[in-house]
Design a protein around this motif. Structure first.
Motif, PDB file in Angstrom:
ATOM      1  N   SER A 271      17.404  -7.684 -79.805  1.00 16.28           N
ATOM      2  CA  SER A 271      16.193  -7.378 -80.574  1.00 16.28           C
ATOM      3  C   SER A 271      15.426  -6.196 -79.981  1.00 16.28           C
ATOM      4  O   SER A 271      14.643  -5.553 -80.682  1.00 16.28           O
ATOM      5  CB  SER A 271      15.279  -8.609 -80.630  1.00 16.28           C
ATOM      6  N   GLU A 272      15.650  -5.920 -78.693  1.00 19.76           N
ATOM      7  CA  GLU A 272      14.937  -4.833 -78.009  1.00 19.76           C
ATOM      8  C   GLU A 272      15.630  -3.484 -78.136  1.00 19.76           C
ATOM      9  O   GLU A 272      14.973  -2.445 -78.149  1.00 19.76           O
ATOM     10  CB  GLU A 272      14.790  -5.153 -76.517  1.00 19.76           C
ATOM     11  N   ASP A 273      16.943  -3.500 -78.179  1.00 19.06           N
ATOM     12  CA  ASP A 273      17.716  -2.266 -78.084  1.00 19.06           C
ATOM     13  C   ASP A 273      18.452  -2.013 -79.401  1.00 19.06           C
ATOM     14  O   ASP A 273      19.361  -2.754 -79.766  1.00 19.06           O
ATOM     15  CB  ASP A 273      18.729  -2.366 -76.936  1.00 19.06           C
ATOM     16  N   LYS A 274      18.051  -0.969 -80.106  1.00 20.26           N
ATOM     17  CA  LYS A 274      18.609  -0.681 -81.422  1.00 20.26           C
ATOM     18  C   LYS A 274      20.064  -0.260 -81.361  1.00 20.26           C
ATOM     19  O   LYS A 274      20.741  -0.192 -82.393  1.00 20.26           O
ATOM     20  CB  LYS A 274      17.771   0.402 -82.106  1.00 20.26           C
ATOM     21  N   ARG A 275      20.582   0.040 -80.179  1.00 19.23           N
ATOM     22  CA  ARG A 275      21.992   0.381 -80.068  1.00 19.23           C
ATOM     23  C   ARG A 275      22.885  -0.847 -80.230  1.00 19.23           C
ATOM     24  O   ARG A 275      24.074  -0.709 -80.512  1.00 19.23           O
ATOM     25  CB  ARG A 275      22.260   1.056 -78.716  1.00 19.23           C
ATOM     26  N   VAL A 276      22.309  -2.031 -80.057  1.00 21.32           N
ATOM     27  CA  VAL A 276      23.056  -3.276 -80.256  1.00 21.32           C
ATOM     28  C   VAL A 276      23.092  -3.578 -81.746  1.00 21.32           C
ATOM     29  O   VAL A 276      22.057  -3.742 -82.380  1.00 21.32           O
ATOM     30  CB  VAL A 276      22.406  -4.439 -79.490  1.00 21.32           C
ATOM     31  N   GLN A 277      24.305  -3.663 -82.293  1.00 23.13           N
ATOM     32  CA  GLN A 277      24.455  -3.858 -83.732  1.00 23.13           C
ATOM     33  C   GLN A 277      24.667  -5.312 -84.137  1.00 23.13           C
ATOM     34  O   GLN A 277      24.429  -5.682 -85.277  1.00 23.13           O
ATOM     35  CB  GLN A 277      25.627  -3.013 -84.234  1.00 23.13           C
ATOM     36  N   ALA A 278      25.131  -6.140 -83.211  1.00 22.33           N
ATOM     37  CA  ALA A 278      25.366  -7.548 -83.550  1.00 22.33           C
ATOM     38  C   ALA A 278      25.287  -8.398 -82.297  1.00 22.33           C
ATOM     39  O   ALA A 278      25.563  -7.928 -81.186  1.00 22.33           O
ATOM     40  CB  ALA A 278      26.733  -7.727 -84.219  1.00 22.33           C
ATOM     41  N   VAL A 279      24.894  -9.654 -82.490  1.00 25.72           N
ATOM     42  CA  VAL A 279      24.772 -10.610 -81.386  1.00 25.72           C
ATOM     43  C   VAL A 279      25.477 -11.896 -81.776  1.00 25.72           C
ATOM     44  O   VAL A 279      25.326 -12.394 -82.898  1.00 25.72           O
ATOM     45  CB  VAL A 279      23.292 -10.902 -81.058  1.00 25.72           C
ATOM     46  N   ILE A 280      26.252 -12.428 -80.830  1.00 25.23           N
ATOM     47  CA  ILE A 280      26.919 -13.716 -81.006  1.00 25.23           C
ATOM     48  C   ILE A 280      26.382 -14.673 -79.951  1.00 25.23           C
ATOM     49  O   ILE A 280      26.452 -14.393 -78.751  1.00 25.23           O
ATOM     50  CB  ILE A 280      28.449 -13.607 -80.832  1.00 25.23           C
ATOM     51  N   SER A 281      25.845 -15.789 -80.394  1.00 25.08           N
ATOM     52  CA  SER A 281      25.312 -16.811 -79.498  1.00 25.08           C
ATOM     53  C   SER A 281      26.273 -17.983 -79.455  1.00 25.08           C
ATOM     54  O   SER A 281      26.520 -18.633 -80.478  1.00 25.08           O
ATOM     55  CB  SER A 281      23.934 -17.271 -79.984  1.00 25.08           C
ATOM     56  N   LEU A 282      26.829 -18.256 -78.278  1.00 21.98           N
ATOM     57  CA  LEU A 282      27.739 -19.391 -78.084  1.00 21.98           C
ATOM     58  C   LEU A 282      26.990 -20.484 -77.326  1.00 21.98           C
ATOM     59  O   LEU A 282      26.685 -20.323 -76.145  1.00 21.98           O
ATOM     60  CB  LEU A 282      28.982 -18.956 -77.296  1.00 21.98           C
ATOM     61  N   ALA A 283      26.682 -21.569 -78.013  1.00 26.78           N
ATOM     62  CA  ALA A 283      25.921 -22.666 -77.397  1.00 26.78           C
ATOM     63  C   ALA A 283      24.642 -22.136 -76.768  1.00 26.78           C
ATOM     64  O   ALA A 283      24.257 -22.537 -75.673  1.00 26.78           O
ATOM     65  CB  ALA A 283      26.768 -23.404 -76.364  1.00 26.78           C
TER      66      ALA A 283
ATOM     67  N   LEU B 187      17.724  -9.358 -68.210  1.00 25.90           N
ATOM     68  CA  LEU B 187      17.544  -8.358 -69.262  1.00 25.90           C
ATOM     69  C   LEU B 187      17.712  -6.947 -68.714  1.00 25.90           C
ATOM     70  O   LEU B 187      18.324  -6.076 -69.359  1.00 25.90           O
ATOM     71  CB  LEU B 187      16.166  -8.514 -69.905  1.00 25.90           C
ATOM     72  N   GLU B 188      17.186  -6.701 -67.525  1.00 22.55           N
ATOM     73  CA  GLU B 188      17.333  -5.384 -66.901  1.00 22.55           C
ATOM     74  C   GLU B 188      18.795  -5.085 -66.577  1.00 22.55           C
ATOM     75  O   GLU B 188      19.244  -3.938 -66.699  1.00 22.55           O
ATOM     76  CB  GLU B 188      16.484  -5.315 -65.631  1.00 22.55           C
ATOM     77  N   ASP B 189      19.533  -6.098 -66.154  1.00 17.13           N
ATOM     78  CA  ASP B 189      20.960  -5.912 -65.863  1.00 17.13           C
ATOM     79  C   ASP B 189      21.713  -5.452 -67.114  1.00 17.13           C
ATOM     80  O   ASP B 189      22.536  -4.535 -67.060  1.00 17.13           O
ATOM     81  CB  ASP B 189      21.574  -7.213 -65.351  1.00 17.13           C
ATOM     82  N   VAL B 190      21.452  -6.128 -68.238  1.00 14.76           N
ATOM     83  CA  VAL B 190      22.135  -5.762 -69.475  1.00 14.76           C
ATOM     84  C   VAL B 190      21.726  -4.360 -69.915  1.00 14.76           C
ATOM     85  O   VAL B 190      22.556  -3.555 -70.354  1.00 14.76           O
ATOM     86  CB  VAL B 190      21.843  -6.784 -70.591  1.00 14.76           C
ATOM     87  N   GLN B 191      20.428  -4.064 -69.784  1.00 11.95           N
ATOM     88  CA  GLN B 191      19.959  -2.723 -70.141  1.00 11.95           C
ATOM     89  C   GLN B 191      20.650  -1.657 -69.313  1.00 11.95           C
ATOM     90  O   GLN B 191      21.073  -0.617 -69.834  1.00 11.95           O
ATOM     91  CB  GLN B 191      18.446  -2.626 -69.931  1.00 11.95           C
ATOM     92  N   ALA B 192      20.797  -1.918 -68.018  1.00 11.34           N
ATOM     93  CA  ALA B 192      21.455  -0.951 -67.137  1.00 11.34           C
ATOM     94  C   ALA B 192      22.913  -0.749 -67.533  1.00 11.34           C
ATOM     95  O   ALA B 192      23.422   0.381 -67.514  1.00 11.34           O
ATOM     96  CB  ALA B 192      21.357  -1.413 -65.688  1.00 11.34           C
ATOM     97  N   MET B 193      23.583  -1.826 -67.888  1.00  9.75           N
ATOM     98  CA  MET B 193      24.974  -1.710 -68.311  1.00  9.75           C
ATOM     99  C   MET B 193      25.090  -0.882 -69.584  1.00  9.75           C
ATOM    100  O   MET B 193      25.932   0.022 -69.692  1.00  9.75           O
ATOM    101  CB  MET B 193      25.574  -3.103 -68.515  1.00  9.75           C
ATOM    102  N   ILE B 194      24.243  -1.177 -70.568  1.00  9.04           N
ATOM    103  CA  ILE B 194      24.280  -0.425 -71.821  1.00  9.04           C
ATOM    104  C   ILE B 194      23.969   1.051 -71.575  1.00  9.04           C
ATOM    105  O   ILE B 194      24.663   1.946 -72.079  1.00  9.04           O
ATOM    106  CB  ILE B 194      23.297  -1.032 -72.844  1.00  9.04           C
ATOM    107  N   ASP B 195      22.927   1.306 -70.795  1.00 12.84           N
ATOM    108  CA  ASP B 195      22.558   2.689 -70.503  1.00 12.84           C
ATOM    109  C   ASP B 195      23.709   3.439 -69.843  1.00 12.84           C
ATOM    110  O   ASP B 195      24.004   4.589 -70.189  1.00 12.84           O
ATOM    111  CB  ASP B 195      21.328   2.734 -69.599  1.00 12.84           C
TER     112      ASP B 195
END
Length: 288
Positions: free
Chosen positions: A142-154, A99-107
């Protein structure tokens, strides 16, 4: 004139844990703001696995900006991104680090010009994750409001799937659990901190609760998935009435993908996956 930009194995330095991760970036430089997709691989995976380059090419051709990233503790190294040469780091991985890795990338994307601002629409950030990466995408979405959509593959609906009772007993003794990698023949360690981190962050790691909060969630799963049963997809859908669920008959966990993958075209079922995602975004409006 529009130009295709492909940047492979770019390094992102992370302040926490004194680590770096690799990512690939692809887009068409045409001066038009485009949606941005960040793709997250699964457990024992990496950004260059199988047909993931072809997926990146597919969405670049549809005029998306596409980033696929390695998790910093996935076991590969900066010098050997295709091999699990750092099993100690793999053993020190956990859900919170991912989760921290993704947050760092988005930031970093928002704070720095990794992508020229004229080339991407900051109102349209999308996370796509495969398997465990799908869980991380849902949680971060769900944590970061900058994310507008999520796609779950399997995607995995309950992260307790990764904590078998027999493994918990081993971890509680302070010992290491080893998981087999059938492809490489390696026995990959998971240290007791994996359980400790999960227990300390259990409420944050509730994927079903996170999924229920998402405004735009597309769930794609195969009926022949033996790794993550399709029940996980139904559980995610049941948590969120406005989520969309697409079931692909006879598709396995990787939707026909494998590693290495030498074909020039996407596997049939993975092409269906990409088409479903593209269709989904044609039918919804992404905006803050």
């Amino acid at each position: 004139m529009a130009k295709h930009i492909l940047l492979k194995n770019r390094q992102l330095a992370l302040e926490s844990h004194n680590r770096k991760l690799l990512y690939d970036l692809s887009y068409t430089a045409d001066g038009i703001e485009k949606p941005l997709i960040i793709f997250l691989h699964g457990f024992k995976g990496f950004k260059d696995w199988g047909n993931f380059d072809l997926m990146m090419e597919y969405f670049t051709q549809l005029n998306y900006v596409f980033i696929k990233m390695n998790f910093s503790h996935n076991g590969t190294t900066l010098d050997s991104p295709l091999e699990f040469n750092d099993l100690d780091r793999f053993g020190r991985n956990n859900f919170i680090i991912e989760l921290e890795d993704v947050q760092a990338m988005i930031d970093q994307i928002f704070e720095d010009e990794i992508i020229p601002s004229r080339e991407w629409d900051k109102r349209k950030l999308i996370l796509i994750g495969h398997s465990r990466g799908g869980s991380i995408a849902i949680l971060k979405g769900s944590e970061d409001k900058r994310v507008q959509a999520v796609i779950s593959l399997a995607g995995v609906a309950d992260l307790k799937k990764f904590l078998h009772d027999r493994d918990i007993d081993v971890w509680k003794k302070g010992e290491t659990v080893f998981v087999d990698n059938a492809r490489t023949g390696q026995k990959m360690p998971l240290y007791p901190q994996f359980l400790e981190s999960y227990l300390a962050n259990k409420s944050r790691l509730d994927v079903i609760s996170a999924a229920s909060k998402l405004k735009h969630l597309l769930i794609i799963h195969g009926t022949s998935d033996l790794t993550v049963p399709i029940d996980h997809a139904f559980a995610l859908k049941n948590s969120n009435p406005i989520a969309e669920l697409k079931v692909i008959e006879n598709a396995d966990h990787t939707f026909g993908g494998k590693h290495p993958y030498i074909e020039k075209l996407l596997p049939m079922n993975f092409k269906i996956v990409c088409d479903l995602i593209a269709e989904y975004f044609q039918n919804i409006e992404l905006k803050n």
